[in-house]
Design a protein around this motif. Structure first.
Motif, PDB file in Angstrom:
ATOM      1  N   PRO A   8       0.806  -1.231   0.000  1.00 47.86           N
ATOM      2  CA  PRO A   8       0.000   0.000   0.000  1.00 47.86           C
ATOM      3  C   PRO A   8       0.832   1.271   0.000  1.00 47.86           C
ATOM      4  N   GLN A   9       2.118   1.146   0.340  1.00 50.17           N
ATOM      5  CA  GLN A   9       2.965   2.329   0.457  1.00 50.17           C
ATOM      6  C   GLN A   9       3.695   2.681  -0.843  1.00 50.17           C
ATOM      7  N   ILE A  31      -0.409  -5.502   3.395  1.00 49.92           N
ATOM      8  CA  ILE A  31       0.793  -6.332   3.525  1.00 49.92           C
ATOM      9  C   ILE A  31       1.866  -5.672   2.675  1.00 49.92           C
ATOM     10  N   GLY A  32       2.969  -5.287   3.290  1.00 50.31           N
ATOM     11  CA  GLY A  32       4.032  -4.607   2.556  1.00 50.31           C
ATOM     12  C   GLY A  32       5.402  -4.975   3.054  1.00 50.31           C
ATOM     13  N   ASP A  33       6.409  -4.556   2.287  1.00 47.18           N
ATOM     14  CA  ASP A  33       7.792  -4.897   2.632  1.00 47.18           C
ATOM     15  C   ASP A  33       8.515  -3.726   3.299  1.00 47.18           C
ATOM     16  N   ALA A  38       7.577   3.182   8.645  1.00 45.78           N
ATOM     17  CA  ALA A  38       8.177   3.762   7.444  1.00 45.78           C
ATOM     18  C   ALA A  38       7.175   3.992   6.316  1.00 45.78           C
ATOM     19  N   ILE A  39       5.923   3.576   6.471  1.00 42.07           N
ATOM     20  CA  ILE A  39       4.982   3.679   5.347  1.00 42.07           C
ATOM     21  C   ILE A  39       4.311   5.047   5.268  1.00 42.07           C
ATOM     22  N   GLY A  40       4.526   5.878   6.245  1.00 32.77           N
ATOM     23  CA  GLY A  40       3.965   7.228   6.207  1.00 32.77           C
ATOM     24  C   GLY A  40       2.633   7.318   6.916  1.00 32.77           C
ATOM     25  N   ARG A  54       9.408  -9.305   5.317  1.00 39.44           N
ATOM     26  CA  ARG A  54      10.753  -8.950   4.860  1.00 39.44           C
ATOM     27  C   ARG A  54      10.797  -8.766   3.357  1.00 39.44           C
ATOM     28  N   SER A  55      10.013  -9.556   2.633  1.00 45.03           N
ATOM     29  CA  SER A  55       9.989  -9.461   1.179  1.00 45.03           C
ATOM     30  C   SER A  55       8.652  -9.976   0.653  1.00 45.03           C
ATOM     31  N   LEU A  56       8.040  -9.221  -0.248  1.00 51.46           N
ATOM     32  CA  LEU A  56       6.827  -9.705  -0.897  1.00 51.46           C
ATOM     33  C   LEU A  56       7.128 -10.817  -1.895  1.00 51.46           C
TER      34      LEU A  56
END
Length: 410
Positions: A8-9, A31-33, A38-40, A54-56
């Motif tokens: 989403p970021q 769900i993000g990496d 840090a996504i704002g 850790r990784s998508l």
């Protein structure tokens, strides 16, 4: 309603898809990496819950995150990302969690492989450039003898214009063939034309709830392999032949519950064996929102909110807020290159066109190759006005304009 939204970021403004869903009372599960902090803040506020992985690329980790959301919130109704790169991940998750509101793993070949897209265009009665899968040298050379140089080679399943090659003679073909990445490539005859798009949103029955169109004066390949300057603009797609063609393609590909971005070539000149000037050819289908700032261009052109229309298509199955939307302005994306010195400063552009400028951005480096390093987005009342805007903004310091003509100060 529960919706999983991947990454989403990124791109940074795509959190708006989540925001509009949440405003309609949806549980938006990201769900993000990137770590949560840090996504704002804007993205955090647009989500009901978020799980960082850790990784998508690590499917097991993503699967566990999705399973946790099922445990906490119940059955998932939709899975999306609006990002070409994650379409196969979306499909795999839909398949494993039996989510039927979107493409599943078995559907991916038809919408990811360019060779298979041509079959869909054929079902819609739309011609496409002749092509050949790159499997052996002699077969490629036989194809080239049929269509002539130049030809374009690109991954059969790929994102954007990356690893795309324009081959103008046998020496360039030999270099490509011996050094190409280890993926399946498709080779196509070169199309002397520009790209026009049919962009829109469908409901669960495949009805087009909203549509718009773009004219790309510079193709993505031109931008990646050229100076990086970009000029594209919105057009009233309902007033063109592309509206009927695009609707046929929507039906041919079974485009339901989707934001879509379909690309077409319009021939700028006659080409024997291909078509006549002005004819439309199928290029690619993209089952996600158009990239970059195109959603924002559409908003400014029609005075709508496409993020809201998409959210309403999922929640209500209809476009409630902007049913009577009509084309109001041409909106031009003008992207400058970091490699070029320009005649006019950014402040001079603001002073001259301030009332028409709707957005000014410096895109992240990861996407600036096809957008420009400094972007101005402007409304215009006519094609003549948008052309004048682009000429002024992209006048080179040496007196040449971006398209090679002498600079014109009109």
């Amino acid at each position: 309603m529960n919706v999983i939204f991947l990454s989403p970021q990124f791109p940074p403004h795509f959190y708006l898809f989540c925001d509009r869903l949440k405003r309609l009372g949806v549980n938006v599960l990201g769900i993000g990496d990137a770590p949560y902090e840090a996504i704002g803040e804007a993205c955090r506020c647009a989500l009901t819950d978020y799980h960082a992985v850790r990784s998508l690329e690590d499917y097991d980790e993503v699967l566990r995150a999705a399973a946790l959301f099922v445990y906490k919130y119940g059955k998932i109704d939709y899975i999306d990302s609006q990002n070409e790169y994650w379409l196969e991940l979306e499909a795999r998750l839909r398949t494993d969690f039996d989510v039927r509101t979107g493409f599943r793993t078995e559907d991916m070949e038809a919408i990811k492989r360019k060779s298979r897209m041509k079959e869909g265009y054929a079902r819609a009665g739309v011609k496409a450039a002749r092509s050949h899968l790159v499997t052996d040298r002699e077969g490629c050379l036989a194809f080239i003898r049929e269509v002539g140089y130049p030809v374009v080679a690109k991954p059969d399943s790929g994102v954007g214009a990356s690893n795309t090659y324009k081959l103008c003679d046998e020496a360039e073909f030999d270099r490509f063939y011996s050094t190409r990445p280890d993926v399946l490539f498709i080779m196509e005859e070169f199309v002397p034309g520009h790209i026009e798009t049919f962009d829109g949103i469908t409901d669960a029955e495949g009805r087009v709830l909203f549509c718009a169109g773009q004219v790309m004066v510079r193709t993505p390949m031109d931008m990646l392999h050229g100076t990086g300057e970009n000029v594209s603009y919105t057009q009233d797609v309902r007033a063109t032949d592309l509206y009927d063609i695009g609707c046929r393609v929507v039906r041919a590909f079974g485009t339901r519950n989707r934001f879509f971005h379909f690309e077409f070539f319009r021939l700028d000149e006659d080409k024997p064996g291909l078509g006549r000037r002005g004819e439309v050819l199928g290029l690619e289908v993209n089952m996600r929102a158009p990239g970059g700032y195109i959603p924002d261009k559409i908003d400014y052109a029609y005075d709508v909110d496409v993020y809201q229309i998409w959210a309403e298509s999922l929640v209500y199955g209809e476009n409630r807020s902007f049913r009577d939307s009509a084309f109001r302005y041409y909106v031009t994306h003008v992207g400058r290159s970091a490699q070029i010195s320009y005649m006019h400063s950014a402040q001079e552009i603001r002073d001259r066109y301030g009332e028409w400028i709707v957005l000014e951005k410096e895109p992240p480096r990861s996407i600036s190759g096809t957008m420009g390093s400094h972007v101005f987005m402007l409304r215009a009342a006519s094609v003549e006005q948008l052309n004048a805007q682009a000429e002024f903004i992209l006048m080179h310091a040496d007196g040449q304009s971006w398209n090679g003509r002498e600079a014109d100060e009109k």
